[in-house]
Design a protein around this motif. Sequence first.
Motif, PDB file in Angstrom:
ATOM      1  N   ASP A  54      -1.266  10.140   5.153  1.00 47.40           N
ATOM      2  CA  ASP A  54       0.192  10.227   5.172  1.00 47.40           C
ATOM      3  C   ASP A  54       0.832   8.924   5.630  1.00 47.40           C
ATOM      4  OD1 ASP A  54       2.846  11.113   5.549  1.00 47.40           O
ATOM      5  OD2 ASP A  54       2.196  13.064   6.254  1.00 47.40           O
ATOM      6  N   GLY A  55       0.018   8.018   6.186  1.00 47.91           N
ATOM      7  CA  GLY A  55       0.607   6.794   6.708  1.00 47.91           C
ATOM      8  C   GLY A  55      -0.389   5.658   6.703  1.00 47.91           C
ATOM      9  N   VAL A  56       0.115   4.411   6.567  1.00 46.89           N
ATOM     10  CA  VAL A  56      -0.768   3.262   6.462  1.00 46.89           C
ATOM     11  C   VAL A  56      -0.096   2.036   7.094  1.00 46.89           C
ATOM     12  CG1 VAL A  56       0.103   2.760   4.127  1.00 46.89           C
ATOM     13  CG2 VAL A  56      -2.139   1.901   4.821  1.00 46.89           C
ATOM     14  N   ARG A  57      -0.905   1.262   7.821  1.00 41.91           N
ATOM     15  CA  ARG A  57      -0.433   0.008   8.423  1.00 41.91           C
ATOM     16  C   ARG A  57      -1.536  -1.031   8.318  1.00 41.91           C
ATOM     17  NH1 ARG A  57       3.585   2.527   8.411  1.00 41.91           N
ATOM     18  NH2 ARG A  57       5.136   2.852  10.048  1.00 41.91           N
ATOM     19  N   CYS A  58      -1.151  -2.302   8.284  1.00 48.76           N
ATOM     20  CA  CYS A  58      -2.128  -3.388   8.263  1.00 48.76           C
ATOM     21  C   CYS A  58      -2.089  -4.159   9.572  1.00 48.76           C
ATOM     22  CB  CYS A  58      -1.818  -4.359   7.125  1.00 48.76           C
ATOM     23  SG  CYS A  58      -2.127  -3.694   5.482  1.00 48.76           S
ATOM     24  N   ASP A  59      -3.234  -4.783   9.891  1.00 45.69           N
ATOM     25  CA  ASP A  59      -3.253  -5.694  11.036  1.00 45.69           C
ATOM     26  C   ASP A  59      -3.182  -7.131  10.523  1.00 45.69           C
ATOM     27  OD1 ASP A  59      -5.850  -6.499  10.329  1.00 45.69           O
ATOM     28  OD2 ASP A  59      -6.803  -5.083  11.699  1.00 45.69           O
ATOM     29  N   THR A  60      -3.208  -8.083  11.448  1.00 41.78           N
ATOM     30  CA  THR A  60      -3.020  -9.481  11.053  1.00 41.78           C
ATOM     31  C   THR A  60      -4.181 -10.015  10.224  1.00 41.78           C
ATOM     32  OG1 THR A  60      -3.949 -10.128  13.188  1.00 41.78           O
ATOM     33  CG2 THR A  60      -1.540 -10.073  13.002  1.00 41.78           C
ATOM     34  N   ALA A  61      -5.341  -9.353  10.309  1.00 39.11           N
ATOM     35  CA  ALA A  61      -6.490  -9.756   9.499  1.00 39.11           C
ATOM     36  C   ALA A  61      -6.466  -9.100   8.120  1.00 39.11           C
ATOM     37  CB  ALA A  61      -7.785  -9.401  10.231  1.00 39.11           C
ATOM     38  N   TYR A 111       0.856  -1.187   0.000  1.00 39.05           N
ATOM     39  CA  TYR A 111       0.000   0.000   0.000  1.00 39.05           C
ATOM     40  C   TYR A 111       0.895   1.241   0.000  1.00 39.05           C
ATOM     41  CZ  TYR A 111      -3.643  -3.304   1.357  1.00 39.05           C
ATOM     42  OH  TYR A 111      -4.527  -4.366   1.383  1.00 39.05           O
ATOM     43  N   VAL A 112       0.568   2.195  -0.846  1.00 38.81           N
ATOM     44  CA  VAL A 112       1.341   3.431  -0.920  1.00 38.81           C
ATOM     45  C   VAL A 112       0.375   4.614  -0.992  1.00 38.81           C
ATOM     46  CG1 VAL A 112       3.151   4.724  -2.115  1.00 38.81           C
ATOM     47  CG2 VAL A 112       3.150   2.207  -2.205  1.00 38.81           C
ATOM     48  N   CYS A 113       0.557   5.573  -0.103  1.00 39.65           N
ATOM     49  CA  CYS A 113      -0.272   6.780  -0.122  1.00 39.65           C
ATOM     50  C   CYS A 113       0.251   7.742  -1.180  1.00 39.65           C
ATOM     51  CB  CYS A 113      -0.217   7.487   1.242  1.00 39.65           C
ATOM     52  SG  CYS A 113      -0.685   6.461   2.643  1.00 39.65           S
ATOM     53  N   ASP A 114      -0.657   8.393  -1.870  1.00 41.87           N
ATOM     54  CA  ASP A 114      -0.277   9.501  -2.757  1.00 41.87           C
ATOM     55  C   ASP A 114      -0.907  10.770  -2.200  1.00 41.87           C
ATOM     56  OD1 ASP A 114       0.353  11.292  -4.767  1.00 41.87           O
ATOM     57  OD2 ASP A 114       0.003   9.841  -6.383  1.00 41.87           O
ATOM     58  N   SER A 146      -5.498  12.202  -3.730  1.00 41.70           N
ATOM     59  CA  SER A 146      -5.447  12.089  -2.279  1.00 41.70           C
ATOM     60  C   SER A 146      -6.017  10.714  -1.963  1.00 41.70           C
ATOM     61  CB  SER A 146      -6.275  13.196  -1.610  1.00 41.70           C
ATOM     62  OG  SER A 146      -6.284  13.005  -0.208  1.00 41.70           O
ATOM     63  N   HIS A 147      -5.171   9.726  -2.071  1.00 38.11           N
ATOM     64  CA  HIS A 147      -5.684   8.358  -1.916  1.00 38.11           C
ATOM     65  C   HIS A 147      -4.563   7.378  -1.576  1.00 38.11           C
ATOM     66  CE1 HIS A 147      -5.176   8.076  -6.613  1.00 38.11           C
ATOM     67  NE2 HIS A 147      -4.055   7.760  -6.015  1.00 38.11           N
ATOM     68  N   ILE A 148      -4.998   6.147  -1.374  1.00 38.31           N
ATOM     69  CA  ILE A 148      -4.058   5.030  -1.169  1.00 38.31           C
ATOM     70  C   ILE A 148      -4.144   4.126  -2.388  1.00 38.31           C
ATOM     71  CG2 ILE A 148      -3.444   3.045   0.274  1.00 38.31           C
ATOM     72  CD1 ILE A 148      -5.040   4.389   2.549  1.00 38.31           C
ATOM     73  N   ASN A 188      -0.211  -4.417 -11.056  1.00 38.86           N
ATOM     74  CA  ASN A 188      -1.656  -4.344 -10.884  1.00 38.86           C
ATOM     75  C   ASN A 188      -2.052  -3.211  -9.931  1.00 38.86           C
ATOM     76  OD1 ASN A 188      -4.286  -5.105 -11.344  1.00 38.86           O
ATOM     77  ND2 ASN A 188      -4.303  -6.619  -9.677  1.00 38.86           N
ATOM     78  N   SER A 189      -1.636  -2.014 -10.241  1.00 38.04           N
ATOM     79  CA  SER A 189      -1.952  -0.856  -9.401  1.00 38.04           C
ATOM     80  C   SER A 189      -3.452  -0.559  -9.409  1.00 38.04           C
ATOM     81  CB  SER A 189      -1.204   0.378  -9.931  1.00 38.04           C
ATOM     82  OG  SER A 189      -1.650   1.541  -9.277  1.00 38.04           O
ATOM     83  N   LYS A 190      -3.983  -0.330  -8.212  1.00 42.90           N
ATOM     84  CA  LYS A 190      -5.390   0.060  -8.077  1.00 42.90           C
ATOM     85  C   LYS A 190      -5.492   1.126  -6.991  1.00 42.90           C
ATOM     86  CE  LYS A 190      -7.208  -4.591  -9.010  1.00 42.90           C
ATOM     87  NZ  LYS A 190      -7.857  -5.779  -8.375  1.00 42.90           N
ATOM     88  N   VAL A 191      -6.499   1.961  -7.124  1.00 39.64           N
ATOM     89  CA  VAL A 191      -6.803   2.873  -6.021  1.00 39.64           C
ATOM     90  C   VAL A 191      -7.554   2.075  -4.968  1.00 39.64           C
ATOM     91  CG1 VAL A 191      -8.075   4.911  -5.302  1.00 39.64           C
ATOM     92  CG2 VAL A 191      -6.833   4.919  -7.480  1.00 39.64           C
ATOM     93  N   PHE A 192      -7.004   2.056  -3.774  1.00 34.38           N
ATOM     94  CA  PHE A 192      -7.611   1.284  -2.679  1.00 34.38           C
ATOM     95  C   PHE A 192      -8.655   2.106  -1.933  1.00 34.38           C
ATOM     96  CE2 PHE A 192      -7.617   0.172   1.851  1.00 34.38           C
ATOM     97  CZ  PHE A 192      -8.041  -1.152   1.768  1.00 34.38           C
ATOM     98  N   ALA A 193      -8.325   3.350  -1.628  1.00 35.34           N
ATOM     99  CA  ALA A 193      -9.266   4.190  -0.873  1.00 35.34           C
ATOM    100  C   ALA A 193      -9.009   5.653  -1.185  1.00 35.34           C
ATOM    101  CB  ALA A 193      -9.115   3.954   0.628  1.00 35.34           C
ATOM    102  N   GLU A 194     -10.072   6.353  -1.495  1.00 39.60           N
ATOM    103  CA  GLU A 194      -9.982   7.797  -1.708  1.00 39.60           C
ATOM    104  C   GLU A 194     -10.158   8.516  -0.370  1.00 39.60           C
ATOM    105  OE1 GLU A 194      -9.241   9.443  -4.322  1.00 39.60           O
ATOM    106  OE2 GLU A 194      -9.680   8.191  -6.078  1.00 39.60           O
ATOM    107  N   MET A 195      -9.411   9.572  -0.178  1.00 37.30           N
ATOM    108  CA  MET A 195      -9.561  10.383   1.022  1.00 37.30           C
ATOM    109  C   MET A 195     -10.513  11.541   0.729  1.00 37.30           C
ATOM    110  SD  MET A 195      -7.877   8.966   3.408  1.00 37.30           S
ATOM    111  CE  MET A 195      -8.123   7.321   2.705  1.00 37.30           C
ATOM    112  N   PRO A 196     -11.166  12.049   1.771  1.00 36.29           N
ATOM    113  CA  PRO A 196     -12.089  13.172   1.566  1.00 36.29           C
ATOM    114  C   PRO A 196     -11.309  14.482   1.434  1.00 36.29           C
ATOM    115  CG  PRO A 196     -12.039  12.558   3.881  1.00 36.29           C
ATOM    116  CD  PRO A 196     -11.142  11.596   3.161  1.00 36.29           C
ATOM    117  N   LYS A 197     -11.027  14.896   0.207  1.00 33.39           N
ATOM    118  CA  LYS A 197     -10.281  16.143   0.016  1.00 33.39           C
ATOM    119  C   LYS A 197     -10.968  17.285   0.748  1.00 33.39           C
ATOM    120  CE  LYS A 197      -8.319  15.050  -4.525  1.00 33.39           C
ATOM    121  NZ  LYS A 197      -8.285  15.382  -5.980  1.00 33.39           N
ATOM    122  N   PRO A 198     -10.254  18.197   1.335  1.00 32.34           N
ATOM    123  CA  PRO A 198      -8.810  18.372   1.229  1.00 32.34           C
ATOM    124  C   PRO A 198      -7.983  17.521   2.178  1.00 32.34           C
ATOM    125  CG  PRO A 198      -9.731  20.154   2.530  1.00 32.34           C
ATOM    126  CD  PRO A 198     -10.899  19.313   2.070  1.00 32.34           C
TER     127      PRO A 198
END
Length: 387
Positions: free
Chosen positions: A310-317, A266-269, A280-282, A296-306
């Motif tokens: 800035d950061g992302v982490r996953c849990d074990t699930a 996962y990479v934030c833009d 403004s998304h992941i 296979n790049s995809k937009v995972f989640a859009e952020m509510p602009k503005p």
Amino acid sequence: MTTSLTFPDKNEGRGVDRRRLLKGAAALAATGATMKAASAATVTPFGQTGAPTPLTDPLPLGPLPGSRYPDSHLESLKKPRVSFGPAGFPAFAGTMAVERVATGFRWAEGPVYFPAGRYVLFSDIPNNRIMRFSEDDAHLSVFRQPSMNSNGNTIDREGRLITCEHSGRRVTRTELDGSITIIADKYNGKKLNSPNDAVVTSDGAIWFTDPVYGIGGYYEGVKAEPEQEKHNVYRVDPKTGDVKVVVDDFVEPNGVGLSPDEKKLYVCDTGFTDGPDNPSHIRVFDLDVGAGKVSNSKVFAEMPKPSITDGVRCDTAGRVWCSVGWGDPNEDGVRCYTPDGDMLGKIHIPETVANLCFGGQQRNRLYICGSSSLYAVYTSAQGAMKP
Ligand code: MG
């Protein structure tokens, strides 16, 4: 991160009476909260030396105001909304609440947890230092200063600190004996822009982002012209040390995270900081650790602009936890998504949030860097990353 957004005056929006700021430490000693702040002051709050002279009233430590159980800062988007158990936001019990555990920073970012020492390291970028919060006794201290305006931190599989440096324009590794090794400072013979955030895969490869936020001025780094035309995501080969571009079409690549099976990156833009039509998304990629590639790049989640993330982490699930900030204050905090991108809930934080990490002896405590403060909340989830 330094953005093209205007960093708000620390006194704005908090109802702080500037006259009170002149009263100094004596006035601050009047509350229990300031006892904690005074403790923090011994480590030169706001990066100053000598007698502590906070620029603003340190925010109170402890549970956030109004956090009667169930804590209203934990918002479930799934029915029944009153439940924070499996039927609702499946990551919190009713007796879990958000706490402010440390404060007194100018811009906190890049947290990483060290299980062997039970402490969190995080950058206070403008103050040019890495802070250490020890969770056993809530002691706050300076880990490193100067830090070369460090930003993102992570830990490799051997327990070594990996750090992205703005003014160093490099990624470094702090060895177990304390010495510092430069991992990457150039690509194609030219300086990197300003490495921002990194993850380490199980093969030892280091993946990092390289936007230009750290060379835009002198507040969070040293002003310089970018030498890299593109703002890339890079991979450092664990055997050869070669630095290669893995993605080159980001506007501003920022936070990075790994799924627990290491099959997703996962990479934030945060390119929105450069223009209203920018992302403004992941984004999520299929990750092939062995080949050292993504696809296979995809937009995972859009952020509510503005707002941006800035950061992302996953849990074990495989759930994805990301920061939100810089926009609507009602969106400041953390969002949690299913692996399919379905938003489960939000953690509301009273400051712009930059980044987050799981910590605690069971990796079940989420640490959140929110502007001037470090927040923490126990969860029913466990962080995916193992050192
Ligand atoms: Mg960042």
